[in-house]
Design a protein around this motif. Structure first.
Motif, PDB file in Angstrom:
ATOM      1  N   GLU A  99       0.826  -1.203   0.000  1.00  0.00           N
ATOM      2  CA  GLU A  99       0.000   0.000   0.000  1.00  0.00           C
ATOM      3  C   GLU A  99       0.863   1.257   0.000  1.00  0.00           C
ATOM      4  OE1 GLU A  99      -3.473   2.134  -0.275  1.00  0.00           O
ATOM      5  OE2 GLU A  99      -3.159  -0.020  -0.525  1.00  0.00           O
ATOM      6  N   ILE A 100       1.919   1.246   0.793  1.00  0.00           N
ATOM      7  CA  ILE A 100       2.846   2.389   0.801  1.00  0.00           C
ATOM      8  C   ILE A 100       3.434   2.592  -0.594  1.00  0.00           C
ATOM      9  CG2 ILE A 100       5.092   3.190   1.667  1.00  0.00           C
ATOM     10  CD1 ILE A 100       4.312   1.824   4.367  1.00  0.00           C
ATOM     11  N   TYR A 101       3.788   1.495  -1.256  1.00  0.00           N
ATOM     12  CA  TYR A 101       4.339   1.585  -2.616  1.00  0.00           C
ATOM     13  C   TYR A 101       3.310   2.165  -3.586  1.00  0.00           C
ATOM     14  CZ  TYR A 101       6.163   0.332  -7.151  1.00  0.00           C
ATOM     15  OH  TYR A 101       6.594   0.389  -8.442  1.00  0.00           O
ATOM     16  N   LYS A 102       2.079   1.666  -3.520  1.00  0.00           N
ATOM     17  CA  LYS A 102       1.042   2.142  -4.438  1.00  0.00           C
ATOM     18  C   LYS A 102       0.783   3.634  -4.258  1.00  0.00           C
ATOM     19  CE  LYS A 102      -1.705  -1.772  -3.944  1.00  0.00           C
ATOM     20  NZ  LYS A 102      -3.024  -2.384  -3.800  1.00  0.00           N
ATOM     21  N   VAL A 103       0.591   4.057  -3.028  1.00  0.00           N
ATOM     22  CA  VAL A 103       0.309   5.466  -2.759  1.00  0.00           C
ATOM     23  C   VAL A 103       1.530   6.324  -3.096  1.00  0.00           C
ATOM     24  CG1 VAL A 103      -0.217   7.135  -0.939  1.00  0.00           C
ATOM     25  CG2 VAL A 103      -1.427   4.944  -1.006  1.00  0.00           C
ATOM     26  N   GLY A 104       2.708   5.873  -2.691  1.00  0.00           N
ATOM     27  CA  GLY A 104       3.927   6.627  -2.972  1.00  0.00           C
ATOM     28  C   GLY A 104       4.205   6.769  -4.456  1.00  0.00           C
ATOM     29  N   SER A 105       3.957   5.707  -5.216  1.00  0.00           N
ATOM     30  CA  SER A 105       4.230   5.768  -6.655  1.00  0.00           C
ATOM     31  C   SER A 105       3.302   6.751  -7.356  1.00  0.00           C
ATOM     32  CB  SER A 105       4.130   4.381  -7.291  1.00  0.00           C
ATOM     33  OG  SER A 105       2.815   3.873  -7.189  1.00  0.00           O
ATOM     34  N   LYS A 106       2.071   6.903  -6.861  1.00  0.00           N
ATOM     35  CA  LYS A 106       1.168   7.909  -7.445  1.00  0.00           C
ATOM     36  C   LYS A 106       1.730   9.315  -7.234  1.00  0.00           C
ATOM     37  CE  LYS A 106      -3.034   5.213  -6.825  1.00  0.00           C
ATOM     38  NZ  LYS A 106      -4.282   5.054  -6.053  1.00  0.00           N
ATOM     39  N   HIS A 107       2.254   9.561  -6.026  1.00  0.00           N
ATOM     40  CA  HIS A 107       2.824  10.875  -5.747  1.00  0.00           C
ATOM     41  C   HIS A 107       4.073  11.137  -6.591  1.00  0.00           C
ATOM     42  CE1 HIS A 107       0.136  11.977  -2.513  1.00  0.00           C
ATOM     43  NE2 HIS A 107       0.286  10.768  -1.987  1.00  0.00           N
ATOM     44  N   VAL A 108       4.879  10.132  -6.802  1.00  0.00           N
ATOM     45  CA  VAL A 108       6.069  10.290  -7.643  1.00  0.00           C
ATOM     46  C   VAL A 108       5.655  10.585  -9.080  1.00  0.00           C
ATOM     47  CG1 VAL A 108       8.069   9.073  -8.609  1.00  0.00           C
ATOM     48  CG2 VAL A 108       7.548   8.864  -6.173  1.00  0.00           C
ATOM     49  N   LYS A 109       4.646   9.873  -9.572  1.00  0.00           N
ATOM     50  CA  LYS A 109       4.159  10.099 -10.932  1.00  0.00           C
ATOM     51  C   LYS A 109       3.639  11.527 -11.088  1.00  0.00           C
ATOM     52  CE  LYS A 109       0.948   8.294 -14.354  1.00  0.00           C
ATOM     53  NZ  LYS A 109      -0.086   7.298 -14.651  1.00  0.00           N
ATOM     54  N   GLU A 110       2.853  11.999 -10.113  1.00  0.00           N
ATOM     55  CA  GLU A 110       2.338  13.371 -10.156  1.00  0.00           C
ATOM     56  C   GLU A 110       3.475  14.388 -10.117  1.00  0.00           C
ATOM     57  OE1 GLU A 110      -0.465  13.898  -6.986  1.00  0.00           O
ATOM     58  OE2 GLU A 110      -1.701  12.224  -7.681  1.00  0.00           O
ATOM     59  N   TYR A 111       4.458  14.130  -9.275  1.00  0.00           N
ATOM     60  CA  TYR A 111       5.602  15.027  -9.134  1.00  0.00           C
ATOM     61  C   TYR A 111       6.295  15.223 -10.483  1.00  0.00           C
ATOM     62  CZ  TYR A 111      10.242  16.667  -7.745  1.00  0.00           C
ATOM     63  OH  TYR A 111      11.406  17.372  -7.650  1.00  0.00           O
ATOM     64  N   PHE A 112       6.577  14.119 -11.190  1.00  0.00           N
ATOM     65  CA  PHE A 112       7.298  14.222 -12.447  1.00  0.00           C
ATOM     66  C   PHE A 112       6.412  14.731 -13.587  1.00  0.00           C
ATOM     67  CE2 PHE A 112      10.357  11.354 -10.304  1.00  0.00           C
ATOM     68  CZ  PHE A 112      11.463  12.152 -10.472  1.00  0.00           C
ATOM     69  N   SER A 113       5.117  14.442 -13.546  1.00  0.00           N
ATOM     70  CA  SER A 113       4.245  14.927 -14.621  1.00  0.00           C
ATOM     71  C   SER A 113       4.096  16.446 -14.551  1.00  0.00           C
ATOM     72  CB  SER A 113       2.884  14.254 -14.558  1.00  0.00           C
ATOM     73  OG  SER A 113       2.179  14.646 -13.412  1.00  0.00           O
ATOM     74  N   VAL A 114       4.065  17.016 -13.361  1.00  0.00           N
ATOM     75  CA  VAL A 114       3.965  18.470 -13.202  1.00  0.00           C
ATOM     76  C   VAL A 114       5.237  19.148 -13.701  1.00  0.00           C
ATOM     77  CG1 VAL A 114       3.856  20.308 -11.455  1.00  0.00           C
ATOM     78  CG2 VAL A 114       2.345  18.350 -11.288  1.00  0.00           C
ATOM     79  N   ARG A 115       6.345  18.494 -13.591  1.00  0.00           N
ATOM     80  CA  ARG A 115       7.621  19.068 -13.990  1.00  0.00           C
ATOM     81  C   ARG A 115       7.993  18.755 -15.451  1.00  0.00           C
ATOM     82  NH1 ARG A 115       6.809  18.862  -9.094  1.00  0.00           N
ATOM     83  NH2 ARG A 115       7.808  20.146  -7.532  1.00  0.00           N
ATOM     84  N   GLY A 116       7.078  18.127 -16.171  1.00  0.00           N
ATOM     85  CA  GLY A 116       7.284  17.893 -17.596  1.00  0.00           C
ATOM     86  C   GLY A 116       8.187  16.740 -17.951  1.00  0.00           C
ATOM     87  N   PHE A 117       8.337  15.791 -17.065  1.00  0.00           N
ATOM     88  CA  PHE A 117       9.188  14.629 -17.370  1.00  0.00           C
ATOM     89  C   PHE A 117       8.378  13.511 -17.969  1.00  0.00           C
ATOM     90  CE2 PHE A 117      11.805  16.723 -14.153  1.00  0.00           C
ATOM     91  CZ  PHE A 117      13.026  16.677 -14.770  1.00  0.00           C
TER      92      PHE A 117
END
Length: 117
Positions: A99-117
């Motif tokens: 669960e920590i991985y699933k939730v954390g990976s969503k935040h990582v994905k959002e982080y990089f999508s906002v920064r244009g990666f």
């Protein structure tokens, strides 16, 4: 450049950090003073959820087997520190890590999508 000015800023930063974390020093403003942590609710409050999160990190980060939560010495240590504490099963630890991985990976994905990666 005056070195005393930089030292004063350092001491002020240390005092602010100590205040934020509930640490007091014997001689306020002295960065070499030994600090003592005060037990406050924000620092040392026990919750089962916090305990499960710490266990998940304790076993997943160094890649230890989840079965180690049943180690008799670990169980004894936990009971010594907080009698009556329920230790989660290896299956619960595994679910928590996933669960920590699933939730954390969503935040990582959002982080990089906002920064244009």
């Amino acid at each position: 450049m005056r070195t005393a000015h930089g030292t004063k800023n350092l001491a002020r930063g240390i005092d602010q950090c100590n205040e934020r974390w509930g640490v007091t020093s014997r001689d306020p403003g002295d960065p070499s003073a030994v600090g003592e942590q005060q037990t406050t609710e924000s620092v040392s409050e026990y919750t089962p959820a916090r305990h499960r999160a710490i266990i998940a990190m304790r076993y997943s980060v160094p890649k230890r087997p989840y079965d180690m939560v049943g180690d008799p010495l670990y169980v004894e240590e936990i009971q010594l520190l907080r009698p009556g504490t329920v230790i989660p099963s290896p299956a619960t630890v595994s679910r928590d890590v996933n669960e920590i991985y699933k939730v954390g990976s969503k935040h990582v994905k959002e982080y990089f999508s906002v920064r244009g990666f």
